[in-house]
Scaffold this active site. Structure first.
Site, short mmCIF file in Angstrom:
data_model
loop_
_atom_site.label_atom_id
_atom_site.label_comp_id
_atom_site.label_asym_id
_atom_site.label_seq_id
_atom_site.Cartn_x
_atom_site.Cartn_y
_atom_site.Cartn_z
N SER A 188 -1.05 -3.01 -6.73
CA SER A 188 -0.29 -1.25 -6.42
C SER A 188 0.95 -1.10 -7.80
CB SER A 188 0.78 -1.68 -5.50
OG SER A 188 2.17 -2.76 -5.39
N ASP A 211 -8.70 -6.14 -1.49
CA ASP A 211 -7.93 -6.33 -0.64
C ASP A 211 -8.46 -6.32 1.43
OD1 ASP A 211 -5.41 -6.32 -0.64
OD2 ASP A 211 -5.20 -4.53 -1.76
N GLY A 240 0.97 -1.21 -0.10
CA GLY A 240 0.00 0.24 0.11
C GLY A 240 0.95 1.60 0.17
N SER A 286 5.23 -12.37 -4.36
CA SER A 286 4.67 -11.68 -4.85
C SER A 286 4.91 -10.65 -6.09
CB SER A 286 3.16 -11.10 -4.68
OG SER A 286 3.27 -10.18 -3.96
N ARG A 287 4.13 -10.45 -7.14
CA ARG A 287 4.71 -9.33 -8.37
C ARG A 287 3.28 -8.34 -7.33
NH1 ARG A 287 7.48 -10.61 -12.83
NH2 ARG A 287 7.55 -12.89 -13.54
N SER A 338 -3.91 -16.13 2.32
CA SER A 338 -2.75 -15.45 1.41
C SER A 338 -1.42 -15.34 2.05
CB SER A 338 -3.09 -14.09 0.52
OG SER A 338 -2.23 -14.25 -0.24
N THR A 352 7.58 -6.78 -4.80
CA THR A 352 9.22 -7.42 -5.00
C THR A 352 9.35 -8.36 -5.46
OG1 THR A 352 9.23 -6.61 -2.64
CG2 THR A 352 10.84 -8.10 -3.36
#
Lengths: 494, 494
Positions: B203, B260, B172, B198-199, B268, B207
């Site tokens: 956002s 989200d 976020g 994760s991709r 998750s 990373t």
């Protein structure tokens, strides 16, 4: 600029656009699959889901393939030049997101959502998100706003009369085909009753599906007007009239998700009735352990919601709770229900009594709207019109006016009986289960598919007696129906 | 029986099957478009959405065309014989329906839903319905059940160590790329840290997207194992590892719907961390007016949910609330963020201080998990490893071990500056708005797209000073980003 090519691929209800992966000027990254694109032509625009094609025999460089649905909705000829761009999310999706987060939405916000939905700017997934978010909580104010919004995006019919009556049943009870008896009765009396019905949403058939067995139901507004002028009434499918284009889109998602929430139901019904020009409406709410409405408390909550919304929309309503403890009549499925309806209208001695009684009661409430009939006289008048054959004559005229179906659809070729596994008295019949078995058999798409109930609650049966007969035309459908009936017949015998 | 034909049409994430409308043995009624079908071959089966084709040049009689996605998932060669049948609704959809109606679901029910989702038996619309229904209310018990269910359908990694550390930020905050600094620090210390990331979901980048600028991130479990054995750590994309196939499917719907929710986030994250073999986890929850978590109350609620679920899954957690009042660092977007990360690791004098301080604090918490470092010594150890260049060396080894990216992606060719409309001091920067502008510019798909923040909160600006620079490679992206920035720059100047 890309040239439009019509691709003979039907992906209803989605708009799908096909583009070559290595089309000049576009990178694969820019137009990944599932990305929504905006296709803009001369003064027209659609949103479409993109399918990326790797074979230039399907779609060439410099072309954009539009599936049947997308091609029709864009409305340009083949070869027309269009531009594509990554679609901007409809701004109203922010309101959906807020609704998901638990906010209440205002009239302008709901209006924006509904306009975008009616203009095919939402994907089925996005529509589902809106509907499910509304299902978790929706205030009466929001329900009223939804009703207004749905009315605003559609067309309206108007009738040259201060009294335009209608009835609506919220559904859930197999075989409950009263409209096709009620409408001829009130038409025979002389009231204006331009009835539009839907096809089945989650049930094995809707009134439009049953009427279609006998006559054309896919009528234009003009055809409807001229029939009403002559016959006082009509029994048409409402989908063609564009009365609630938003609702048509919503239904395409409610159906596969089997959503059937009170708030959406009220907004859908009231907006359509007002759009159809009705002034007075009888609403039938069946209550029973396997009906849509299962408790008195829920029934009252739904009645209040109907009354609140209808009052603010200027519609006079009479809401009736009816017995929804078991299916009504015997047949479940288009051909079977048409048979039951005609048996009642023809005063056949073995016509299903419960269907007749129920229809006459509702017709009575509608006739009570006539100021000429003093309080409570509607019921006896309805009985009289049915017994005298005037209702049947009105129905025959309606069928002719709409266009009698020359095909005479027949009962399914495949038949299987489901038998009692023990002797006793039928104590209950599960409406939901019977409906699902009939759907598995193929109703309403397969007009001849369905269930013929050979015993109702209170009936005494021996072990091995046939409880009901399943009809189907496809072996797959019969297979599904029998498999499902095998897991539970829906009958309880005590 | 139909013969499989691979159709070079990519409709990810949907399985699509194409069939000729007048194919022998099937009527149009039986296989209407949007109907789901079950395609069954020798010991394999998929569900697919049906597209009905009217041109036998695309798909012939007796054939079934499978789009890329469907063809891959079925796993049969072209020409293989399959049967099709109308798909029965996954039975678990009844649980989704009950969830929509407001019920709480049990472990077996949630397990059934997640198994069907992981096996691609749900349409995006159905997945959306489940997610939105869960968004309206989900108990802690249900969240734990969801976590277990997601873990159960995936693979698990295991490491030969009683202490496997990890960190996770709930996201976020644009530019908050601490993992790529933290992981080399703890690896340099000698802790095992097999980080999977994760991709981007909602956002402008995750990373994995940033690390990919520098090195391969799409690694197999085997590659990951051998890198961790040598380097103590890895910075891999988690998607390839099949750690949470259900989550991968859920994300494909969460992304376009921009969902989200706390409960889904916790399930998750915890399921993936347990699946990745982590034993100790630092969770970074940024709190700020435009962050995902906006109030102290929400932060505490989320922390308790994380702690409850992690405890029951046997994972030791340390939860840290951090400053989420503005973006961290300067760059927002893959290439820009990689630049900032490397500047910190290289101890460059103008490296973003806030990014460095934040990363060192988190690394300190992770090092505190090491029993050899007595309480609170982690922080100074982290500082030491960064200042000495040991962290940079660890990062360079990691990049080489994963496979250095030979492409050296560059900043977007197109550049535009957004200027201050008045003089004053920057009082706030809207994280959500900055993120959306960067996404509009094309991040993360366009690696060089994004935003370089030239001023942060507290900075004094003159009218006309550039507040930030937008980078993009596509004119469409730049157009969207500038249009959106024009509606509101995200900066407040007081």
């Amino acid at each position: 600029m890309l040239r439009v090519k019509r691709l003979p691929i039907d992906t209803y209800p989605d708009n799908t656009a096909f583009i070559l992966r290595r089309s000049d000027g576009y990178s694969a990254e820019q137009f990944q699959a599932l990305r929504k694109i905006r296709v803009t032509g001369d003064s027209c625009e659609i949103l479409a889901t993109l399918a990326v094609v790797d074979d230039d025999k399907i779609i060439g460089n410099g072309e954009i393939g539009l599936g049947e649905q997308a091609f029709r909705r864009l409305g340009l000829p083949e070869g027309a030049e269009v531009e594509i761009a990554q679609a901007r999310r409809p701004a109203s999706l922010e309101f959906v997101r807020r609704k998901i987060d638990g906010d209440s939405l205002g009239e302008a916000e709901i209006g924006a959502v509904i306009r975008d939905i009616a203009n095919y700017r939402y994907s089925p997934m996005e529509i589902g998100a809106f509907l499910v978010a509304c299902a978790s909580f929706m205030s009466t104010q929001e329900t009223l706003a939804l009703t207004r919004a749905m009315l605003d995006v559609g067309s309206r019919l108007s009738w040259d009369s201060p009294l335009v009556v209608d009835k609506h049943c919220i559904g859930g009870i197999p075989g409950n085909r009263t409209s096709m008896i009620v409408v001829p009765i009130v038409a025979a009396h002389g009231l204006i009753c331009p009835k539009t019905s839907s096809r089945a949403i989650t049930s094995p058939c809707g009134t439009a599906d049953v009427m279609e067995v006998l006559a054309q139901v896919d009528l234009s507004s003009e055809q409807m007007s001229s029939i009403v002028k002559k016959e006082n009434a009509v029994l048409a499918w409402g989908g063609r009239m564009n009365l609630s284009p938003a609702d048509d889109v919503l239904i395409s998602v409610e159906r596969p998700l089997r959503l059937d929430q009170f708030e959406q139901m009220v907004a859908s019904i009231i907006s359509k009735k007002v759009a159809a020009g009705s002034t007075h409406l009888v609403i039938d709410i069946p209550v029973g352990p396997t009906a849509k409405v299962r408790t008195q408390g829920d029934a009252v909550r739904l009645r209040k919601l109907f009354e609140y919304v209808a009052r603010h929309m200027g519609l006079v309503t009479k809401i009736v709770f009816t017995d929804g403890s078991q299916p009504v009549g015997r047949g479940v499925g288009p051909v079977l229900e048409a048979r039951d309806v005609m048996a009642v209208l023809r005063n056949e001695p073995d016509a299903p009594e419960d269907l007749r009684d129920h229809a006459v009661a509702l017709a009575g409430h509608m006739l009570d709207f006539d100021p000429a009939l003093e309080g409570g006289k509607g019921y006896s008048r309805a009985l009289e019109l049915l017994a005298s054959g005037e209702a049947l004559a009105a129905m025959e005229r309606l069928i002719d006016a709409q266009g009698r179906n020359p095909a005479k659809p027949e009962l399914g070729r495949l038949r299987r009986e489901v038998e009692a596994t023990k002797a006793g008295t039928v104590t209950s019949i599960d409406c939901e289960r019977i409906a699902r078995i009939a759907r598995h058999a193929g109703a309403p798409m397969d007009q001849g598919a369905g269930i013929d109930l050979l015993h109702k609650v209170g009936s005494t049966v021996r072990e091995g007696d046939a409880l009901y007969r399943i009809y189907a035309n496809s072996a797959t459908g019969m297979g599904f129906a029998c498999e499902f009936a095998g897991e539970g017949s829906g009958y309880e015998i005590g």
